[in-house]
Design a protein around this motif. Structure first.
Motif, PDB file in Angstrom:
ATOM      1  N   PRO A  46      42.182 -22.475  53.202  1.00 23.00           N
ATOM      2  CA  PRO A  46      40.719 -22.349  53.132  1.00 23.00           C
ATOM      3  C   PRO A  46      40.104 -21.819  54.421  1.00 23.00           C
ATOM      4  O   PRO A  46      38.929 -21.492  54.452  1.00 23.00           O
ATOM      5  N   GLU A  47      40.919 -21.715  55.470  1.00 28.43           N
ATOM      6  CA  GLU A  47      40.424 -21.204  56.751  1.00 28.43           C
ATOM      7  C   GLU A  47      40.399 -19.679  56.792  1.00 28.43           C
ATOM      8  O   GLU A  47      39.812 -19.092  57.707  1.00 28.43           O
ATOM      9  N   PRO A  77      39.267 -15.921  56.241  1.00 29.05           N
ATOM     10  CA  PRO A  77      37.992 -15.273  55.916  1.00 29.05           C
ATOM     11  C   PRO A  77      37.937 -14.949  54.426  1.00 29.05           C
ATOM     12  O   PRO A  77      38.967 -14.724  53.776  1.00 29.05           O
ATOM     13  N   LEU A  78      36.732 -14.914  53.886  1.00 29.65           N
ATOM     14  CA  LEU A  78      36.592 -14.789  52.439  1.00 29.65           C
ATOM     15  C   LEU A  78      37.192 -13.490  51.915  1.00 29.65           C
ATOM     16  O   LEU A  78      37.767 -13.473  50.817  1.00 29.65           O
ATOM     17  N   ASN A  79      37.095 -12.408  52.647  1.00 28.37           N
ATOM     18  CA  ASN A  79      37.674 -11.148  52.166  1.00 28.37           C
ATOM     19  C   ASN A  79      39.191 -11.244  52.051  1.00 28.37           C
ATOM     20  O   ASN A  79      39.800 -10.697  51.129  1.00 28.37           O
ATOM     21  N   ARG A  80      39.822 -12.004  52.969  1.00 30.02           N
ATOM     22  CA  ARG A  80      41.271 -12.195  52.915  1.00 30.02           C
ATOM     23  C   ARG A  80      41.645 -13.128  51.758  1.00 30.02           C
ATOM     24  O   ARG A  80      42.676 -12.941  51.106  1.00 30.02           O
ATOM     25  N   ARG A  81      40.824 -14.120  51.520  1.00 33.38           N
ATOM     26  CA  ARG A  81      41.073 -15.020  50.383  1.00 33.38           C
ATOM     27  C   ARG A  81      40.947 -14.260  49.068  1.00 33.38           C
ATOM     28  O   ARG A  81      41.755 -14.442  48.148  1.00 33.38           O
ATOM     29  N   ALA A  82      39.934 -13.401  48.980  1.00 35.91           N
ATOM     30  CA  ALA A  82      39.751 -12.607  47.763  1.00 35.91           C
ATOM     31  C   ALA A  82      40.936 -11.689  47.527  1.00 35.91           C
ATOM     32  O   ALA A  82      41.392 -11.519  46.384  1.00 35.91           O
TER      33      ALA A  82
END
Length: 277
Positions: A203-204, A206-211
């Motif tokens: 969850p740490e 960045p959102l673009n990497r999670r996406a």
């Protein structure tokens, strides 16, 4: 045309608003500026229609000076439309002093258009915000366009092999599915499906990497509302632990399992069955 969105709330709520704002901008040829908490800007960085992020934490008890600064930010550009998802006297007072001719919200004395909640899953319900502008919304068709750089990086972080990729994304909050079950589940699946690859999403990231990690997977198992929405927007099969079916689109590849308040009661066999084993 330039559109302003006043967008309070956590990251999952920000993601719920993406389809409506993108659809509006595409239909009227608009650019978008968004006022949201700095911790939520990653959601809006996922879409190219955003011209500017106005950092403003609606939940942090803004002072009069904070509201005055926001008023200066919204009065300077030539906004034609405001979609206001915030409530309260302060935001209405601020908007009433702006020069924005069309102000759409579900309540508030500053609104030029008062709308009622729409029907459908959570993102589709915002179609009512677009209706006064003569626009429509099909949130189920919305998808994210991620950069090839992020997708390549996500694939490079996956375990080696050619087998199917299962992405695990626990919420990590109180009442989540127990950690030991997240750990033991891949072993149970591997006994049934040789070559299975698994990765637990941090969850740490960045959102673009999670996406990108979600988009690069074959199936996602998640109790995290943010990751669940990323799977929906990338068209990846999803088993959503603790999610309510009415909050996600009705697709064969999306399965909701368990209740958020009692995920610890879920057995491994129930999750395996939802995953197709």
């Amino acid at each position: 045309m330039r559109v302003l969105a006043l967008s309070p709330g956590p990251l999952a709520l920000q993601l719920d608003r993406l389809p409506a704002l993108v659809s509006l901008c595409e239909q009227v040829g608009a650019t978008l500026q968004v006022a949201c908490a700095p911790t939520c800007r990653g959601a809006w960085d996922l879409i190219p229609q955003v011209e500017k992020i106005l950092p403003f934490d609606f939940e942090a008890s803004p002072t009069l000076a904070d509201w005055a600064n926001l008023l200066g930010c919204v009065r300077e550009p030539d906004f034609q439309v405001c979609l206001n998802f915030a409530e309260g006297q302060q935001v209405n007072l601020m908007l009433s002093m702006s020069h924005i001719p069309t102000r759409i919200a579900s309540s508030g004395f500053s609104s030029t258009e008062i709308i009622s909640p729409g029907e459908g899953w959570c993102a589709q319900r915002l179609a009512s915000f677009l209706k006064p502008l003569g626009c429509t919304l099909d949130a189920d068709r919305f998808s994210l366009a991620l950069s090839s750089k992020d997708l390549d990086a996500a694939r490079a972080e996956q375990p080696a092999g050619e087998g199917p990729m299962l992405l695990l994304a626990p919420a990590g909050s109180t009442g989540d599915w127990p950690e030991q079950r997240w750990t033991s589940l891949p072993e149970s699946i591997a006994q049934r499906l040789k070559g299975l690859r698994t990765l637990q999403l941090s969850p740490e990231l960045p959102l673009n990497r999670r996406a990108a990690a979600v988009a690069s997977s074959d199936v996602v198992l998640s109790s995290c509302p943010v990751t669940q929405r990323l799977a929906v927007y990338n068209g990846v099969p999803l088993v959503a632990l603790g999610a309510q079916p009415e909050n996600l689109p009705n697709r064969p590849e999306i399965r909701c399992l368990g209740h958020q308040a009692d995920l610890s009661a879920l057995k491994d066999g129930e999750v395996l069955q939802a995953l197709g084993f």
